[in-house]
Design an enzyme around this catalytic site. Structure first.
Site, PDB file in Angstrom:
ATOM      1  CG  HIS A 360      -1.955   1.035   1.232  1.00 49.39           C
ATOM      2  ND1 HIS A 360      -3.214   0.826   0.719  1.00 49.39           N
ATOM      3  CD2 HIS A 360      -1.925   2.325   1.663  1.00 49.39           C
ATOM      4  CE1 HIS A 360      -3.925   1.938   0.846  1.00 49.39           C
ATOM      5  NE2 HIS A 360      -3.160   2.866   1.399  1.00 49.39           N
ATOM      6  CB  CYS A 376      -5.655   5.528  -0.647  1.00 47.04           C
ATOM      7  SG  CYS A 376      -5.042   5.995  -2.254  1.00 47.04           S
ATOM      8  CG  ASP A 436       2.318   4.631 -10.785  1.00 38.19           C
ATOM      9  OD1 ASP A 436       3.167   4.907  -9.907  1.00 38.19           O
ATOM     10  OD2 ASP A 436       1.417   3.797 -10.623  1.00 38.19           O
ATOM     11  NE  ARG A 438       2.379   3.940  -7.200  1.00 39.71           N
ATOM     12  CZ  ARG A 438       1.174   3.425  -7.025  1.00 39.71           C
ATOM     13  NH1 ARG A 438       0.768   3.110  -5.814  1.00 39.71           N
ATOM     14  NH2 ARG A 438       0.369   3.209  -8.042  1.00 39.71           N
TER      15      ARG A 438
END
Ligand SMILES: NC(=O)c1ccc[n+]([C@@H]2O[C@H](COP(=O)([O-])OP(=O)(O)OC[C@H]3O[C@@H](n4cnc5c(N)ncnc54)[C@H](OP(=O)(O)O)[C@@H]3O)[C@@H](O)[C@H]2O)c1
Length: 508
Positions: A360, A376, A436, A438
């Site tokens: 997460h 989230c 994104d 990540r």
């Protein structure tokens, strides 16, 4: 003029043949697996996704001693053209331009041709070559967003080089200056500058020296597609170039697969390496801080056996109300600046199979404040509820990955743009940030360090599934209850970021 029409009608015939072949195969083509794999790789975050592709003979030659030679067959050439349509830019070196005078279009298939990019430190590109002429005559499928031809060159050099640059510029060629690296164009800077121009994916097609340069920089490569033709050529290949340079630490392939395409074999896979991420997610030049966010600002995770390092910095046990259990709490540092991974571990997971896991990313607004702009908070709480029920499980909470890695300040800026009508992807892009940033390889390493044997992964995000392979044996989507504030955002995540979001009834 007649010649151009002749070429166009030949292309039209080939396009029709391609469509017929695709129909005959019930809408599939033998290289479907390659296309799907490359498409997935292009969604990799935090850098310009790059596909390295070339055709070689059985003895590894990509060029003959005797001059120009066709290595791959018609079917694999059609596949290559289809791959071209999937990329924003198509990059070659000046050697290929001078030897082959290529067109670099995707004429064999329907779809958009990528922007041709030539690495040319000394600006040897002749103003009369096909690519410059095509640029002048308006051939190709440019959509007006990008120039029609980019030549990348090193800064500095003799006056006559800059006289040639002026001449090319007058012909409408976009000249991109990058720093020199080992006497040639810096690859990292080239990719950063292309990204700043709006090229979010690059296909590299050679020739020998350029392929060798990328094989020696595996961290810049996402996908590799090598077509092997059933011939011996006794010619030259990237290996001869690498041997001459004495290069080591070359690219190796992950998830290698192959398929037969006509009489060729196509071998494809991912480059096994650590990702490169611009600091703060800013692309060189876009936010105006050259040098800080460019090469010097690169924040590279240190690869160990192909994985970025994580190190356990502290741990304790604590009672967690949300799980109604005493849990282990471990904090890991990673090579990415500002990132920490908090592992909340319930039960004994060492040596365990099918451990429920959620990776997460921190979301201050959603997780802590209950903002309704995202999903989230509900996803985190759903997983904590699952942990409450299960005898064991792990929550990996990634601190420092706020806003899909762009940080809180830029996340809120992106919200401002979303209020003006942009979706979550375009808002990031118009801030000069990736959709994104990540990557989740570090999470896999934490799970490895915890001794988890396999996981049941709770996520809707295909990138997490990909990163946690082969640990993730089962994937459970998390149902999301949309509300009027986040429904557009959730649809964008589903439609543009490929999230497997299951949207139930809209609630107020
Ligand atoms: N089978 C295939 O798939 C395939 C595909 C493409 C080409 N080819 C063949 O490959 C042959 C050409 O190979 P090649 O090695 O001469 O040409 P190349 O790799 O296309 O171009 C090499 C040149 O690019 C320039 N360059 C600038 N920055 C560079 C960097 N960072 N790394 C590497 N090169 C850089 C250098 O020239 P400057 O120093 O002047 O800048 C270098 O000499 C041709 O025979 C062509 O047919 C085969």
């Amino acid at each position: 003029m007649g010649k151009a029409r002749g070429w166009q009608s030949a292309a039209a015939v080939l396009r029709r043949r391609y469509a017929q072949a695709a129909n005959a195969l019930n809408g599939t083509v033998p290289w479907r697996g390659v296309v799907d794999f490359v498409e997935q790789g292009l969604k990799s975050r935090g850098r310009t996704p790059l596909t390295l592709t070339y055709a070689q003979s059985l003895d590894g030659s990509i060029a003959a001693h005797t001059g120009r030679v066709l290595i791959s067959g018609q079917a694999s050439m059609t596949m290559t053209h289809q791959l071209r349509t999937m990329h924003d830019a198509l990059l070659i070196g000046s050697g290929t331009l001078l030897a082959d005078n290529p067109k670099l279009t995707a004429r064999l298939v329907p779809g958009r041709s990528p922007l041709p990019v030539v690495l040319d430190s000394r600006l040897r590109t002749p103003p009369t070559c096909g690519l410059v002429a095509a640029r002048e005559s308006g051939d190709g499928d440019g959509d007006g967003r990008l120039p029609r031809l980019v030549i990348v060159t090193t800064r500095g050099g003799p006056a006559d080089k800059w006289a040639r640059a002026k001449a090319l510029d007058r012909l409408g060629v976009h000249i991109l200056e990058v720093p020199e690296e080992l006497g040639r164009c810096s690859l990292e800077d080239t990719l950063l500058q292309l990204q700043a121009m709006g090229c979010n994916s690059v296909m590299v097609e050679g020739g020998m020296a350029v392929i060798a340069s990328f094989l020696a920089r595996p961290e810049l490569v996402s996908n590799v597609v090598v077509t092997v033709s059933p011939k011996f050529l006794g010619g030259l290949g990237p290996c001869s170039e690498l041997a001459a340079r004495g290069s080591s630490d070359l690219l190796s392939m992950d998830q290698m697969s192959s398929c037969a395409v006509g009489s060729d074999i196509v071998i494809y896979g991912a480059a096994a390496s650590s990702p490169v991420q611009p600091v703060n997610g800013h692309v060189n030049g876009v936010n105006g801080v050259n040098g800080v966010n460019g090469v010097n600002g690169m924040n590279r995770a240190q690869p160990v056996d192909g994985l970025p390092t994580v190190d356990l910095r502290s741990s304790c046990r604590m009672w967690i109300e949300a799980v109604e259990s005493e849990c282990d709490f471990k904090v890991y540092g990673t090579a990415k600046e500002g990132q920490e991974i908090v592992a909340l571990i319930k039960g004994n997971v060492e040596g365990a199979d099918d451990v429920p896991v959620r990776v997460h990313s921190e979301c201050f607004t959603g997780d802590v404040l209950g903002s309704k702009r995202c999903d989230c908070g509900p996803q985190l709480r759903s997983f904590l509820d699952i942990l409450q029920e299960e005898p064991r499980g792990v929550l990996l909470y990634i601190r420092g990955d706020e806003g899909r890695g762009i940080g809180l300040v830029d996340k809120i800026r992106a919200y401002e743009l979303q209020e003006k009508g942009l979706d979550t992807v375009d808002a990031n892009l118009s801030l000069g940030l990736a959709a994104d940033l990540r990557t989740f390889d570090t999470s896999k390493e934490v799970l490895n360090q915890l001794g988890v044997r396999s996981v049941k992964l709770y996520t809707n995000n295909p990138e997490k599934v990909r990163a946690l392979r082969p640990l993730a044996r089962e994937v459970c989507p998390l149902k999301t209850v949309p509300n009027k504030h986040n429904v557009t955002y959730l649809r964008t995540k589903r439609d543009r970021l490929n999230h497997k979001t299951i949207l139930s009834e809209l609630v107020a």
